[in-house]
Design a protein around this motif. Structure first.
Motif, PDB file in Angstrom:
ATOM      1  N   ASP A 181     -17.082  -3.621  -4.366  1.00  0.00           N
ATOM      2  CA  ASP A 181     -15.996  -2.796  -3.838  1.00  0.00           C
ATOM      3  C   ASP A 181     -15.793  -3.076  -2.349  1.00  0.00           C
ATOM      4  OD1 ASP A 181     -15.625  -1.614  -6.317  1.00  0.00           O
ATOM      5  OD2 ASP A 181     -16.801   0.173  -5.823  1.00  0.00           O
ATOM      6  N   LEU A 182     -16.883  -3.220  -1.624  1.00  0.00           N
ATOM      7  CA  LEU A 182     -16.825  -3.537  -0.200  1.00  0.00           C
ATOM      8  C   LEU A 182     -16.070  -4.845   0.026  1.00  0.00           C
ATOM      9  CD1 LEU A 182     -17.881  -2.947   2.764  1.00  0.00           C
ATOM     10  CD2 LEU A 182     -19.759  -4.478   2.160  1.00  0.00           C
ATOM     11  N   ASP A 183     -16.406  -5.868  -0.737  1.00  0.00           N
ATOM     12  CA  ASP A 183     -15.768  -7.180  -0.583  1.00  0.00           C
ATOM     13  C   ASP A 183     -14.259  -7.104  -0.850  1.00  0.00           C
ATOM     14  OD1 ASP A 183     -18.235  -8.273   0.049  1.00  0.00           O
ATOM     15  OD2 ASP A 183     -18.565  -9.104  -1.957  1.00  0.00           O
ATOM     16  N   VAL A 184     -13.847  -6.342  -1.859  1.00  0.00           N
ATOM     17  CA  VAL A 184     -12.424  -6.218  -2.190  1.00  0.00           C
ATOM     18  C   VAL A 184     -11.699  -5.454  -1.078  1.00  0.00           C
ATOM     19  CG1 VAL A 184     -10.743  -5.258  -3.820  1.00  0.00           C
ATOM     20  CG2 VAL A 184     -12.796  -6.416  -4.673  1.00  0.00           C
ATOM     21  N   CYS A 185     -12.300  -4.382  -0.589  1.00  0.00           N
ATOM     22  CA  CYS A 185     -11.698  -3.600   0.494  1.00  0.00           C
ATOM     23  C   CYS A 185     -11.511  -4.469   1.737  1.00  0.00           C
ATOM     24  CB  CYS A 185     -12.572  -2.389   0.806  1.00  0.00           C
ATOM     25  SG  CYS A 185     -11.925  -1.340   2.127  1.00  0.00           S
ATOM     26  N   ILE A 186     -12.525  -5.228   2.098  1.00  0.00           N
ATOM     27  CA  ILE A 186     -12.438  -6.109   3.262  1.00  0.00           C
ATOM     28  C   ILE A 186     -11.351  -7.165   3.057  1.00  0.00           C
ATOM     29  CG2 ILE A 186     -13.672  -7.899   4.544  1.00  0.00           C
ATOM     30  CD1 ILE A 186     -16.187  -6.102   4.247  1.00  0.00           C
ATOM     31  N   ALA A 187     -11.244  -7.689   1.859  1.00  0.00           N
ATOM     32  CA  ALA A 187     -10.181  -8.666   1.575  1.00  0.00           C
ATOM     33  C   ALA A 187      -8.803  -8.039   1.789  1.00  0.00           C
ATOM     34  CB  ALA A 187     -10.322  -9.208   0.154  1.00  0.00           C
ATOM     35  N   HIS A 188      -8.621  -6.784   1.360  1.00  0.00           N
ATOM     36  CA  HIS A 188      -7.349  -6.084   1.578  1.00  0.00           C
ATOM     37  C   HIS A 188      -7.072  -5.928   3.077  1.00  0.00           C
ATOM     38  CE1 HIS A 188      -5.746  -4.539  -2.309  1.00  0.00           C
ATOM     39  NE2 HIS A 188      -6.978  -4.738  -2.727  1.00  0.00           N
ATOM     40  N   LEU A 189      -8.091  -5.535   3.838  1.00  0.00           N
ATOM     41  CA  LEU A 189      -7.915  -5.350   5.282  1.00  0.00           C
ATOM     42  C   LEU A 189      -7.600  -6.673   5.983  1.00  0.00           C
ATOM     43  CD1 LEU A 189     -10.722  -2.760   5.966  1.00  0.00           C
ATOM     44  CD2 LEU A 189      -8.263  -2.389   6.252  1.00  0.00           C
ATOM     45  N   LYS A 190      -8.280  -7.739   5.587  1.00  0.00           N
ATOM     46  CA  LYS A 190      -8.010  -9.050   6.187  1.00  0.00           C
ATOM     47  C   LYS A 190      -6.583  -9.499   5.917  1.00  0.00           C
ATOM     48  CE  LYS A 190     -12.656 -11.025   6.333  1.00  0.00           C
ATOM     49  NZ  LYS A 190     -13.528 -12.101   5.801  1.00  0.00           N
ATOM     50  N   GLU A 191      -6.110  -9.301   4.695  1.00  0.00           N
ATOM     51  CA  GLU A 191      -4.747  -9.702   4.353  1.00  0.00           C
ATOM     52  C   GLU A 191      -3.736  -8.866   5.133  1.00  0.00           C
ATOM     53  OE1 GLU A 191      -1.298 -11.379   2.888  1.00  0.00           O
ATOM     54  OE2 GLU A 191      -3.320 -12.160   3.135  1.00  0.00           O
ATOM     55  N   SER A 192      -3.985  -7.585   5.230  1.00  0.00           N
ATOM     56  CA  SER A 192      -3.084  -6.722   5.983  1.00  0.00           C
ATOM     57  C   SER A 192      -3.070  -7.109   7.457  1.00  0.00           C
ATOM     58  CB  SER A 192      -3.506  -5.262   5.819  1.00  0.00           C
ATOM     59  OG  SER A 192      -2.587  -4.424   6.458  1.00  0.00           O
ATOM     60  N   ASP A 193      -4.239  -7.397   8.023  1.00  0.00           N
ATOM     61  CA  ASP A 193      -4.322  -7.822   9.422  1.00  0.00           C
ATOM     62  C   ASP A 193      -3.551  -9.128   9.634  1.00  0.00           C
ATOM     63  OD1 ASP A 193      -5.658  -7.147  12.055  1.00  0.00           O
ATOM     64  OD2 ASP A 193      -6.370  -9.201  11.784  1.00  0.00           O
ATOM     65  N   ARG A 194      -3.658 -10.034   8.678  1.00  0.00           N
ATOM     66  CA  ARG A 194      -2.924 -11.300   8.763  1.00  0.00           C
ATOM     67  C   ARG A 194      -1.422 -11.040   8.802  1.00  0.00           C
ATOM     68  NH1 ARG A 194       0.067 -14.508   5.983  1.00  0.00           N
ATOM     69  NH2 ARG A 194      -0.007 -13.245   4.122  1.00  0.00           N
ATOM     70  N   ARG A 195      -0.943 -10.101   7.989  1.00  0.00           N
ATOM     71  CA  ARG A 195       0.491  -9.790   7.968  1.00  0.00           C
ATOM     72  C   ARG A 195       0.951  -9.174   9.291  1.00  0.00           C
ATOM     73  NH1 ARG A 195      -0.771  -7.828   2.756  1.00  0.00           N
ATOM     74  NH2 ARG A 195      -0.413  -5.716   3.490  1.00  0.00           N
ATOM     75  N   PHE A 196       0.086  -8.367   9.923  1.00  0.00           N
ATOM     76  CA  PHE A 196       0.456  -7.791  11.222  1.00  0.00           C
ATOM     77  C   PHE A 196       0.642  -8.872  12.276  1.00  0.00           C
ATOM     78  CE2 PHE A 196      -0.853  -3.551   9.779  1.00  0.00           C
ATOM     79  CZ  PHE A 196       0.212  -2.817  10.288  1.00  0.00           C
ATOM     80  N   GLU A 197      -0.116  -9.952  12.175  1.00  0.00           N
ATOM     81  CA  GLU A 197       0.050 -11.064  13.115  1.00  0.00           C
ATOM     82  C   GLU A 197       1.441 -11.672  13.012  1.00  0.00           C
ATOM     83  OE1 GLU A 197      -4.245 -13.065  13.894  1.00  0.00           O
ATOM     84  OE2 GLU A 197      -3.270 -13.585  12.012  1.00  0.00           O
ATOM     85  N   LEU A 198       2.059 -11.568  11.846  1.00  0.00           N
ATOM     86  CA  LEU A 198       3.354 -12.196  11.589  1.00  0.00           C
ATOM     87  C   LEU A 198       4.547 -11.304  11.918  1.00  0.00           C
ATOM     88  CD1 LEU A 198       2.485 -13.778   8.118  1.00  0.00           C
ATOM     89  CD2 LEU A 198       2.447 -14.895  10.376  1.00  0.00           C
ATOM     90  N   ASN A 199       4.314  -9.991  12.104  1.00  0.00           N
ATOM     91  CA  ASN A 199       5.422  -9.061  12.315  1.00  0.00           C
ATOM     92  C   ASN A 199       5.134  -8.172  13.522  1.00  0.00           C
ATOM     93  OD1 ASN A 199       7.527  -7.261  12.217  1.00  0.00           O
ATOM     94  ND2 ASN A 199       7.090  -6.502  10.167  1.00  0.00           N
ATOM     95  N   SER A 200       5.807  -8.422  14.621  1.00  0.00           N
ATOM     96  CA  SER A 200       5.552  -7.669  15.851  1.00  0.00           C
ATOM     97  C   SER A 200       6.360  -6.378  15.942  1.00  0.00           C
ATOM     98  CB  SER A 200       5.864  -8.546  17.060  1.00  0.00           C
ATOM     99  OG  SER A 200       7.241  -8.895  17.068  1.00  0.00           O
ATOM    100  N   ARG A 201       7.188  -6.092  14.961  1.00  0.00           N
ATOM    101  CA  ARG A 201       8.072  -4.920  15.034  1.00  0.00           C
ATOM    102  C   ARG A 201       7.435  -3.638  14.518  1.00  0.00           C
ATOM    103  NH1 ARG A 201      11.191  -8.913  12.591  1.00  0.00           N
ATOM    104  NH2 ARG A 201      10.977  -7.759  10.669  1.00  0.00           N
TER     105      ARG A 201
END
Length: 152
Positions: free
Chosen positions: A62-82
């Protein structure tokens, strides 16, 4: 052996910095840099409020899946500054995940600070075996630099 037909960037030109997880003095493993990577400053954003989030998970999987979700979300924030909000550093210790939410707009914060209770979010939590009861969230008002002033 390296393929001689494959180009090599020996000077590191064009190579993005790749975040490397690290362990803090108190034993938390930081897995994403969030807005602390410099994107808040680069985008000229000022912090209005900050939310501290801790999630107690039930297994390493569960920890690994949660971290994967957070990493993907963080990656998307890098792409959208608005966005009127962003993640701060995400880390874990044992089966506990800790991260923050930086809020840049007062009205958006007031409207969305309890979004983690939304049914759309709770469906996502099931991907990593969590429910709303596994979350502890505390909201704070801050100075523009992110320094906490009081609980919200």
């Amino acid at each position: 052996m390296r393929d001689i037909n494959q180009s090599e960037d020996i000077m590191g030109i064009g190579q993005q910095d790749v975040f490397q997880p690290y362990v803090t003095e108190d034993g938390w493993t930081v897995v994403t840099p969030g807005a602390e990577s410099g994107r808040r400053q680069a985008q000229g954003k000022k912090v209005y409020a900050w939310s501290q989030v801790e999630v107690q998970l039930h297994s390493k999987e569960d920890l690994d899946v949660c971290i994967a979700h957070l990493k993907e979300s963080d990656r998307r924030f890098e792409l959208n500054s608005r966005n009127p909000w962003d993640w701060s550093i995400a880390s874990y210790k044992g089966n506990t995940v800790r991260f923050g939410v930086e809020w840049y707009d007062k009205d958006f914060f007031e409207e969305r600070k309890e979004a983690y209770l939304n049914p759309k979010h709770t469906v996502m939590y099931s991907h990593f075996g969590a429910t709303v009861n596994d979350f502890a969230v505390v909201h704070y008002l801050t100075k523009e630099d992110g320094t906490i002033v009081s609980k919200a």
